[in-house]
Motif scaffolding. Structure first.
Motif, PDB file in Angstrom:
ATOM      1  N   THR A  43       0.827  -1.212   0.000  1.00  0.00           N
ATOM      2  CA  THR A  43       0.000   0.000   0.000  1.00  0.00           C
ATOM      3  C   THR A  43       0.857   1.256   0.000  1.00  0.00           C
ATOM      4  N   SER A  47       0.200   3.892  -2.860  1.00  0.00           N
ATOM      5  CA  SER A  47      -0.417   5.176  -2.513  1.00  0.00           C
ATOM      6  C   SER A  47       0.556   6.337  -2.648  1.00  0.00           C
ATOM      7  N   ALA A 176       1.858   7.348   7.904  1.00  0.00           N
ATOM      8  CA  ALA A 176       0.996   8.529   7.951  1.00  0.00           C
ATOM      9  C   ALA A 176       1.808   9.802   8.190  1.00  0.00           C
ATOM     10  N   GLU A 179       3.729  10.952   5.104  1.00  0.00           N
ATOM     11  CA  GLU A 179       2.892  11.598   4.097  1.00  0.00           C
ATOM     12  C   GLU A 179       2.849  13.110   4.277  1.00  0.00           C
ATOM     13  N   HIS A 188       4.524  11.800  -3.676  1.00  0.00           N
ATOM     14  CA  HIS A 188       3.257  12.059  -4.371  1.00  0.00           C
ATOM     15  C   HIS A 188       3.497  12.735  -5.719  1.00  0.00           C
ATOM     16  N   LYS A 256      -5.142   3.798  -0.862  1.00  0.00           N
ATOM     17  CA  LYS A 256      -4.821   5.214  -0.758  1.00  0.00           C
ATOM     18  C   LYS A 256      -4.491   5.658   0.663  1.00  0.00           C
ATOM     19  N   ARG A 257      -4.724   4.811   1.648  1.00  0.00           N
ATOM     20  CA  ARG A 257      -4.435   5.150   3.041  1.00  0.00           C
ATOM     21  C   ARG A 257      -3.828   3.935   3.739  1.00  0.00           C
ATOM     22  N   PRO A 258      -2.955   4.147   4.723  1.00  0.00           N
ATOM     23  CA  PRO A 258      -2.341   3.012   5.428  1.00  0.00           C
ATOM     24  C   PRO A 258      -3.360   2.099   6.094  1.00  0.00           C
ATOM     25  N   ASP A 301     -11.817   2.457  -4.530  1.00  0.00           N
ATOM     26  CA  ASP A 301     -10.869   2.566  -3.426  1.00  0.00           C
ATOM     27  C   ASP A 301     -11.183   1.569  -2.321  1.00  0.00           C
ATOM     28  N   LEU A 304     -12.225   1.476   2.051  1.00  0.00           N
ATOM     29  CA  LEU A 304     -12.042   2.885   2.430  1.00  0.00           C
ATOM     30  C   LEU A 304     -12.962   3.788   1.627  1.00  0.00           C
ATOM     31  N   ARG A 308     -15.885   6.102   3.105  1.00  0.00           N
ATOM     32  CA  ARG A 308     -15.868   7.536   2.830  1.00  0.00           C
ATOM     33  C   ARG A 308     -17.174   7.990   2.188  1.00  0.00           C
TER      34      ARG A 308
END
Length: 331
Positions: A43, A47, A176, A179, A188, A256-258, A301, A304, A308
């Motif tokens: 990931t 990501s 996190a 990032e 990114h 897209k997120r840990p 996604d 998550l 969301r």
């Protein structure tokens, strides 16, 4: 509400071994946390840099075999040097292996990156399976146990659970935090426009190698925990099925997120343990395949994205609801 949810989750995680059964602690949640750490390495690459690798289980396998060869085992191979040095050597070799794999695939991306990392994974599988003198061939290395630190036996379910929980939280927090740093912004930028980043004077080759190296570090820690959890390491832990399994976990949770790695691991492990009640143990791949298709068809996604979208819908519904004020009530 977010702070309350985080506090409630932390309280549940810390108290979980004291009210849950040993099966849930040792078999389900520990396995979930370890698989989440392994998926986190994938990931992280996807990501941060937009790179998907099939070689992360092979990287974790390099750490697993190093730990097994440098620890006491029942297969009679390797040499024991003490668990602290064995763990450090395992993580260091996995980190270096991630760097080497990144260097081999430095000019590939997309489907070509998938294919070359898959080829690397297959090469490592045959390397360890056909070497009986060092890696004990298809039988692998057995009898590897978690150590005893002071008076705490890490083989026991509760201490091992807290070890896995601490490692998972620390690595997720590290990703996190990264990032929000300038290095995270560069990662990114590489994901969104690598050619433009190179034109601005940044060394994209070094940046990409750094990403693979960090992913190797995470995978190495997951490989150590996975070896202690299973008590052995064999070629089946780094074969194509294991590589695909890790990708499925990452995609199900969301890349897209840990936290997506751990959400995907939660779904996968729950299905893995209770698929026999749904259909049968032999048809587990059918169950996970159907789950995979349903989640991907609903959200790009993974879980998550579903969470969301549900949260946004709930907020919009609350904002559109009529508000009753004290003046309206008195009227």
């Amino acid at each position: 509400m977010k702070r309350a949810a985080v506090a409630l989750a932390a309280l549940a995680a810390l108290s979980f071994p004291f009210w849950a059964s040993e099966f849930w602690v040792a078999t389900v949640v520990c396995r979930m946390l370890i698989l989440g750490v392994l998926a986190l390495s994938l990931t992280f690459l996807a990501s941060f840099m937009g790179l998907v690798s099939f070689a992360q289980m092979a990287v974790a396998g390099s750490a697993a075999y190093t730990l097994a060869l440098l620890s006491a085992n029942t297969s009679g191979v390797g040499v024991e040097i003490g668990w602290p040095l064995a763990v450090l050597a395992a993580i260091a070799l996995a980190t270096f292996t991630g760097f080497v794999f990144g260097a081999i695939s430095i000019k590939s991306s997309g489907i070509y990156l998938l294919m070359i990392t898959l080829a690397i994974s297959v090469c490592m599988f045959y390397f360890v399976s056909q070497n009986t003198a060092v890696f004990n061939g298809f039988d692998g290395i057995n009898g590897i146990r978690a150590p005893t630190v002071g008076s705490t036996n890490l083989r026991a379910p509760t201490p091992f659970y807290f070890l896995c929980l601490a490692v998972a939280v620390a690595l997720a927090g590290l990703v996190a935090y990264l990032e929000s740093t300038p290095a995270g912004s560069l990662f990114h930028a590489y994901r969104n426009a690598p050619l433009r980043l190179n034109a601005l004077g940044f060394n994209t080759v070094a940046l990409r190698l750094l990403g693979f190296t960090l992913a190797g570090f995470i995978a190495g820690i997951g490989g150590v925990l996975n070896t202690w959890y299973n008590g052995q390491v064999s070629p089946s832990s780094i074969d194509v099925h294991a590589a695909v399994q890790l990708l499925v976990v990452a995609v199900i949770g969301g890349m897209k997120r840990p936290v997506g790695a751990f959400l995907g691991a939660m779904v996968y492990v729950l299905l893995e343990n209770f698929a026999a009640e749904l259909i049968s143990r032999e048809r587990f791949n059918l169950v996970i395949g159907i789950t995979f298709m349903l989640i991907v068809s609903v959200s790009r996604d993974g879980l998550l994205g579903i969470v969301r979208d549900a949260s946004q819908f709930f907020r919009k519904s609350l904002s559109r609801a009529p508000r009753v004020t004290l003046e309206k009530v008195t009227r």
